[in-house]
Design a protein around this motif. Structure first.
Motif, PDB file in Angstrom:
ATOM      1  N   LYS A  18      30.869  43.430  39.373  1.00 49.50           N
ATOM      2  CA  LYS A  18      30.800  44.766  39.980  1.00 49.50           C
ATOM      3  C   LYS A  18      30.953  45.886  38.958  1.00 49.50           C
TER       4      LYS A  18
ATOM      5  N   LYS B 285      38.308  41.073  48.958  1.00 47.64           N
ATOM      6  CA  LYS B 285      39.237  42.164  49.290  1.00 47.64           C
ATOM      7  C   LYS B 285      40.094  42.540  48.087  1.00 47.64           C
TER       8      LYS B 285
ATOM      9  N   ASP C  13      38.029  44.418  45.425  1.00 48.16           N
ATOM     10  CA  ASP C  13      37.818  45.810  45.839  1.00 48.16           C
ATOM     11  C   ASP C  13      39.070  46.645  45.605  1.00 48.16           C
ATOM     12  N   GLU C  14      40.220  46.104  45.988  1.00 47.11           N
ATOM     13  CA  GLU C  14      41.478  46.849  45.842  1.00 47.11           C
ATOM     14  C   GLU C  14      41.814  47.083  44.367  1.00 47.11           C
TER      15      GLU C  14
ATOM     16  N   MET D 211      39.436  49.767  43.020  1.00 44.91           N
ATOM     17  CA  MET D 211      39.777  51.096  43.534  1.00 44.91           C
ATOM     18  C   MET D 211      41.066  51.616  42.904  1.00 44.91           C
TER      19      MET D 211
END
Length: 156
Positions: free
Chosen positions: A52, A119, A122-123, A126
Motif C-alpha cells: 500500500k 484492519k 490500515d490502522e 493511518m
C-alpha cells in the motif's frame, strides 16, 4: 529491609525483521497462547503495508506509527485532602510503547468486516500519517493532561 530488584524479562527479537518492538507487538496481539497465528497476522500486515505505501521497509512506517501513538503525558488520579484530582504525569518510555501498541491494536479490533491483517495495516498506516483512532486517543489524553495542568503540583 528493601525488596530485591526485579529482573526485567528480556524479549528476543523476531525472526523476520530482527526487531524487539515487532516481537512485543506480536506478543500483544497474541490471544490464548497462539503465537504462530499472531506472527502470521503481523507479517501479513507488514506485507500489506509494503504494497500500500510502496516502501521497501514497512518497519519504518511501523516505528513512525508507534511514535505518533505514544503519549508523552497522561493523567493519574490523586487523592488529596478528601478530593480527587486528575494530575498530569510524564509517561515512562516502556509505558509509552505499551500504550501505543495497545491503542493501535484496540483501534484495529474495533473495526468490523475485514480480516485482522487488513484492519491492522490500515490502522498502522493511518497512525503513521497522524490520523486514525490510536492517534485521536493520544490527542485526547494530551488534551486532558493540558486541561488539568493546574494540578501538576500534586504529582510527587
Amino acid at each position: 529491609m528493601r525488596k530485591p530488584i526485579k529482573r526485567k524479562h528480556e524479549i528476543k527479537p523476531d525472526t523476520k525483521y530482527n526487531s524487539v518492538k515487532v516481537s512485543k507487538f506480536i506478543n500483544h496481539l497474541m490471544k490464548n497462547g497462539k503465537k504462530s497465528v499472531a506472527e502470521k497476522v503481523v507479517y501479513d500486515t507488514f506485507e500489506l503495508i509494503k504494497e500500500k505505501a510502496k516502501v521497501e521497509d514497512p518497519l519504518e512506517i511501523f516505528e513512525q506509527a508507534l511514535k505518533n501513538a505514544a503519549p508523552v503525558l497522561e493523567i493519574r488520579s490523586r487523592r488529596v485532602g478528601g478530593a480527587n484530582y486528575q494530575v498530569p504525569v510524564e509517561v515512562r518510555m516502556e509505558r509509552r510503547l505499551f500504550l501505543a501498541m495497545t491503542w493501535i491494536l484496540e483501534a484495529a479490533r474495533n473495526k468490523k468486516g475485514q480480516p485482522m491483517h487488513i484492519k491492522l495495516a490500515d490502522e498502522i498506516l493511518m497512525t503513521s500519517k497522524g490520523e486514525g483512532e490510536a492517534f485521536k486517543k493520544r490527542e485526547n489524553v494530551h488534551k486532558m493532561a493540558e486541561a488539568n495542568k493546574a494540578f501538576a503540583h500534586f504529582a510527587w
